[in-house]
Scaffold this active site. Structure first.
Site, PDB file in Angstrom:
ATOM      1  N   GLY A  14      -1.933  -0.133   2.958  1.00  0.00           N
ATOM      2  CA  GLY A  14      -0.612  -0.697   2.702  1.00  0.00           C
ATOM      3  C   GLY A  14       0.480   0.166   3.297  1.00  0.00           C
ATOM      4  O   GLY A  14       1.562   0.315   2.724  1.00  0.00           O
ATOM      5  N   ALA A  15       0.208   0.709   4.483  1.00  0.00           N
ATOM      6  CA  ALA A  15       1.054   1.768   5.042  1.00  0.00           C
ATOM      7  C   ALA A  15       2.075   1.285   6.062  1.00  0.00           C
ATOM      8  O   ALA A  15       2.725   2.101   6.705  1.00  0.00           O
ATOM      9  CB  ALA A  15       0.167   2.845   5.690  1.00  0.00           C
ATOM     10  N   SER A  16       2.246  -0.016   6.217  1.00  0.00           N
ATOM     11  CA  SER A  16       3.189  -0.496   7.224  1.00  0.00           C
ATOM     12  C   SER A  16       4.635  -0.325   6.788  1.00  0.00           C
ATOM     13  O   SER A  16       5.523  -0.105   7.623  1.00  0.00           O
ATOM     14  CB  SER A  16       2.913  -1.963   7.565  1.00  0.00           C
ATOM     15  OG  SER A  16       2.939  -2.762   6.393  1.00  0.00           O
ATOM     16  N   GLY A  54       3.981  14.122  14.970  1.00  0.00           N
ATOM     17  CA  GLY A  54       3.029  15.147  15.361  1.00  0.00           C
ATOM     18  C   GLY A  54       1.617  14.975  14.862  1.00  0.00           C
ATOM     19  O   GLY A  54       0.781  15.872  15.041  1.00  0.00           O
ATOM     20  N   ASN A  88      -3.170   2.286  -1.658  1.00  0.00           N
ATOM     21  CA  ASN A  88      -1.844   1.799  -2.021  1.00  0.00           C
ATOM     22  C   ASN A  88      -1.660   0.302  -1.789  1.00  0.00           C
ATOM     23  O   ASN A  88      -0.715  -0.290  -2.304  1.00  0.00           O
ATOM     24  CB  ASN A  88      -0.796   2.588  -1.213  1.00  0.00           C
ATOM     25  CG  ASN A  88       0.593   2.023  -1.356  1.00  0.00           C
ATOM     26  OD1 ASN A  88       1.267   2.239  -2.360  1.00  0.00           O
ATOM     27  ND2 ASN A  88       1.035   1.270  -0.346  1.00  0.00           N
ATOM     28  N   SER A 140       0.913   0.950 -11.571  1.00  0.00           N
ATOM     29  CA  SER A 140       2.291   0.534 -11.833  1.00  0.00           C
ATOM     30  C   SER A 140       2.574   0.641 -13.320  1.00  0.00           C
ATOM     31  O   SER A 140       1.671   0.467 -14.152  1.00  0.00           O
ATOM     32  CB  SER A 140       2.517  -0.905 -11.379  1.00  0.00           C
ATOM     33  OG  SER A 140       3.815  -1.360 -11.742  1.00  0.00           O
ATOM     34  N   TYR A 153      -0.180 -10.333 -11.506  1.00  0.00           N
ATOM     35  CA  TYR A 153       0.118  -9.008 -10.946  1.00  0.00           C
ATOM     36  C   TYR A 153       0.006  -7.928 -12.008  1.00  0.00           C
ATOM     37  O   TYR A 153      -0.674  -6.915 -11.810  1.00  0.00           O
ATOM     38  CB  TYR A 153       1.518  -9.001 -10.335  1.00  0.00           C
ATOM     39  CG  TYR A 153       1.951  -7.625  -9.889  1.00  0.00           C
ATOM     40  CD1 TYR A 153       1.450  -7.070  -8.708  1.00  0.00           C
ATOM     41  CD2 TYR A 153       2.821  -6.860 -10.658  1.00  0.00           C
ATOM     42  CE1 TYR A 153       1.811  -5.788  -8.311  1.00  0.00           C
ATOM     43  CE2 TYR A 153       3.189  -5.593 -10.268  1.00  0.00           C
ATOM     44  CZ  TYR A 153       2.687  -5.052  -9.085  1.00  0.00           C
ATOM     45  OH  TYR A 153       3.047  -3.793  -8.703  1.00  0.00           O
ATOM     46  N   LYS A 157      -2.591  -4.627 -12.283  1.00  0.00           N
ATOM     47  CA  LYS A 157      -2.135  -3.240 -12.369  1.00  0.00           C
ATOM     48  C   LYS A 157      -2.611  -2.575 -13.664  1.00  0.00           C
ATOM     49  O   LYS A 157      -2.891  -1.373 -13.682  1.00  0.00           O
ATOM     50  CB  LYS A 157      -0.612  -3.178 -12.253  1.00  0.00           C
ATOM     51  CG  LYS A 157      -0.111  -3.492 -10.842  1.00  0.00           C
ATOM     52  CD  LYS A 157      -0.656  -2.509  -9.810  1.00  0.00           C
ATOM     53  CE  LYS A 157      -0.142  -2.765  -8.412  1.00  0.00           C
ATOM     54  NZ  LYS A 157      -0.610  -1.789  -7.419  1.00  0.00           N
TER      55      LYS A 157
END
Length: 263
Positions: A14-16, A54, A88, A140, A153, A157
């Protein structure tokens, strides 16, 4: 990808955008190379930004609600030791349960629960074989209360919050730590995707995802079991722990009830 022998490897899902992207940045700042994954093309843009900081970064565009998508991510690891897994990826869904499309309901469950647990199972077994690793699960504070107009949802969670504590104790003394990050409402595209922009919670001021990620990353590196980000969220969880479920459900309704045209 550059040689991985000099830096530890972190996998962030979920890193976008949002908390996931900020977690990836925290990893880079703290000396990790990365494999980042999401179910949208923006993951490639995110990876390019992270490379400019980097790090050596592989990007995987895959639907992590599916077994095939998680397998694609695991294939990208190529047998390298994963030092940190930051699970995530997650989806939300607003409106009343009976008004939701069941395909959307299934996608939330499969993203938040099935895909997450499958990834944890595969990577966690490798960590156990090596006797070391860090796991961060994004739960959450929603898991502490019945989610009126967010029932599916909040239920997912609640499961993740509970699961993370259990897994942590199963892995006690194995060299693997499990941390559950429990944010509150955060300034991401979550509420727009969940069709909740006409709700009180969708319109209110929210937490900074960079601050949430920093809190979660620090807790993971310390090996802490759980962390609630933000003092107001800590207060909410404390109140939730002593408030009857029926009262909590009514409180949540006032926050998440959609506009009349969306019911």
């Amino acid at each position: 990808m550059a040689d991985q022998t000099t830096k530890p490897l972190a996998v962030v899902t979920g890193a976008s955008t949002g908390i996931g992207y900020e977690l990836a940045e925290e990893c880079v700042r703290n000396g990790f190379d990365l494999i980042v994954a999401a179910d949208e093309p923006r993951i490639n843009e995110a990876a390019q930004k992270l490379r400019q900081m980097g790090a050596a970064v592989d990007a995987v565009e895959a639907d992590l609600a599916t077994i095939e998508g998680v397998d694609r991510l695991c294939a990208a690891i190529r047998g390298r030791p994963v030092d940190a897994l930051l699970a995530n990826a997650g989806r939300g869904l607003g409106k009343g349960f009976l008004d939701q499309d069941f395909g959307d309901i299934r996608h939330v469950i499969d993203t938040n629960v099935t895909g997450t647990l499958y990834l944890l199972h595969k990577v966690g077994r490798d960590m156990r074989t090596r006797g070391q690793g860090r796991i961060l699960i994004t739960g959450s504070i929603a898991g502490f209360m019945p989610g009126t107009y967010q029932a599916v949802y909040n239920g997912t969670k609640a499961m993740l919050d509970s699961f993370s504590f259990a897994l942590r104790h199963e892995l006690k003394d194995t060299g693997i730590t499990v941390t559950c990050l429990m944010p509150g409402a955060t300034e991401t595209d979550f509420f727009e995707r969940a069709d909740m922009m006409d709700t009180k919670v969708g319109q209110q001021k929210k937490d900074d995802p960079a601050d949430v990620a920093k809190t979660g990353f620090k807790a993971m590196m310390k090996g802490e079991g759980d962390v609630v980000s933000g003092w107001h969220n800590k207060l909410q969880t404390a109140i939730a722990s002593v408030t009857p479920s029926g009262v909590l459900a009514g409180m949540h309704r006032r926050m998440a009830e959609p506009g009349k045209d969306k019911r």
